[in-house]
Design a protein around this motif. Structure first.
Motif, PDB file in Angstrom:
ATOM      1  N   ALA A 115      37.595 -71.096 -39.092  1.00 18.06           N
ATOM      2  CA  ALA A 115      38.157 -69.834 -38.596  1.00 18.06           C
ATOM      3  C   ALA A 115      37.143 -69.103 -37.719  1.00 18.06           C
ATOM      4  O   ALA A 115      37.504 -68.544 -36.685  1.00 18.06           O
ATOM      5  N   TYR A 116      35.883 -69.129 -38.108  1.00 17.27           N
ATOM      6  CA  TYR A 116      34.841 -68.478 -37.317  1.00 17.27           C
ATOM      7  C   TYR A 116      34.723 -69.111 -35.937  1.00 17.27           C
ATOM      8  O   TYR A 116      34.680 -68.414 -34.926  1.00 17.27           O
ATOM      9  N   PHE A 117      34.681 -70.441 -35.890  1.00 19.89           N
ATOM     10  CA  PHE A 117      34.516 -71.105 -34.603  1.00 19.89           C
ATOM     11  C   PHE A 117      35.767 -70.971 -33.726  1.00 19.89           C
ATOM     12  O   PHE A 117      35.660 -70.884 -32.505  1.00 19.89           O
ATOM     13  N   GLN A 168      35.583 -69.188 -30.133  1.00 22.17           N
ATOM     14  CA  GLN A 168      36.124 -69.848 -28.948  1.00 22.17           C
ATOM     15  C   GLN A 168      37.113 -68.933 -28.226  1.00 22.17           C
ATOM     16  O   GLN A 168      37.099 -68.839 -26.993  1.00 22.17           O
ATOM     17  N   GLN A 169      37.941 -68.231 -28.963  1.00 21.08           N
ATOM     18  CA  GLN A 169      38.888 -67.305 -28.353  1.00 21.08           C
ATOM     19  C   GLN A 169      38.160 -66.151 -27.666  1.00 21.08           C
ATOM     20  O   GLN A 169      38.551 -65.741 -26.562  1.00 21.08           O
ATOM     21  N   SER A 170      37.104 -65.629 -28.285  1.00 26.08           N
ATOM     22  CA  SER A 170      36.367 -64.526 -27.662  1.00 26.08           C
ATOM     23  C   SER A 170      35.659 -64.993 -26.389  1.00 26.08           C
ATOM     24  O   SER A 170      35.611 -64.258 -25.398  1.00 26.08           O
ATOM     25  N   GLN A 218      37.872 -64.937 -18.952  1.00 26.48           N
ATOM     26  CA  GLN A 218      38.988 -64.341 -18.212  1.00 26.48           C
ATOM     27  C   GLN A 218      38.605 -62.975 -17.649  1.00 26.48           C
ATOM     28  O   GLN A 218      38.982 -62.638 -16.529  1.00 26.48           O
ATOM     29  N   GLN A 219      37.856 -62.199 -18.413  1.00 19.07           N
ATOM     30  CA  GLN A 219      37.430 -60.883 -17.952  1.00 19.07           C
ATOM     31  C   GLN A 219      36.510 -61.011 -16.739  1.00 19.07           C
ATOM     32  O   GLN A 219      36.661 -60.285 -15.758  1.00 19.07           O
ATOM     33  N   SER A 220      35.564 -61.937 -16.799  1.00 22.20           N
ATOM     34  CA  SER A 220      34.654 -62.095 -15.662  1.00 22.20           C
ATOM     35  C   SER A 220      35.391 -62.625 -14.438  1.00 22.20           C
ATOM     36  O   SER A 220      35.095 -62.215 -13.308  1.00 22.20           O
TER      37      SER A 220
END
Length: 153
Positions: free
Chosen positions: A106-108, A112-114, A120-122
């Motif tokens: 779940a952490y990874f 990965q999503q973050s 996408q933001q950059s």
């Protein structure tokens, strides 16, 4: 204990134990964790975990006893309380490790999503900067420079 038990007994015991360990790991990762723990139903998760561990631990113990009595023992052998506790502790250890493994998964996934969101933001910021540097802005700037140079000359 392959040299003591022999290849056949070791293989049967490993298959039986592996099957019950797989039941614990996959039962926790793919059923209990997503259906109860992630939905914050902690009591149901705890009860389901106890049922899973009891079933797998005692199943592993009695299947080992059945395999030993049926294929390898001269006389039937009964399991004592210490052996039951050992089987339950072994599947509990596997369960705890599977829980830690599921949390790591779940952490990874979250990490990965973050990272994807940051990418996408950059990309969005780069597109925004490119949109600001359109040719008409450049021509306006050059025209202003020409006008200032013309006035001062």
């Amino acid at each position: 204990m392959l040299h003591v038990d022999g290849a056949e007994r070791s293989a049967l015991s490993a298959c039986a134990s592996g099957g019950f360990y797989a039941l614990v790991v996959y039962g926790n990762i793919f059923f209990l964790y997503p259906h109860f723990y992630q939905k914050k139903k902690y009591v149901l998760y705890l009860l389901g975990s106890i049922v899973l561990l009891s079933t797998a631990g005692l199943g592993r113990g009695y299947s080992s006893l059945y395999i030993r009595d049926t294929f390898f023992a001269d006389a039937p052998h009964w399991l004592d309380a210490r052996t039951h506790v050992t089987f339950l502790l072994s599947v509990t250890t596997v369960f705890i490790l599977s829980f830690i493994f599921r949390l790591a998964m779940a952490y990874f996934t979250l990490k990965q999503q973050s990272e994807k969101i940051l990418l996408q933001q950059s990309q969005f910021e780069l597109k925004l900067l490119k949109a600001q540097v359109q040719p008409h802005f450049l021509f306006n700037t050059l025209n202003n420079i020409y006008y200032e140079a013309f006035i001062e000359a």
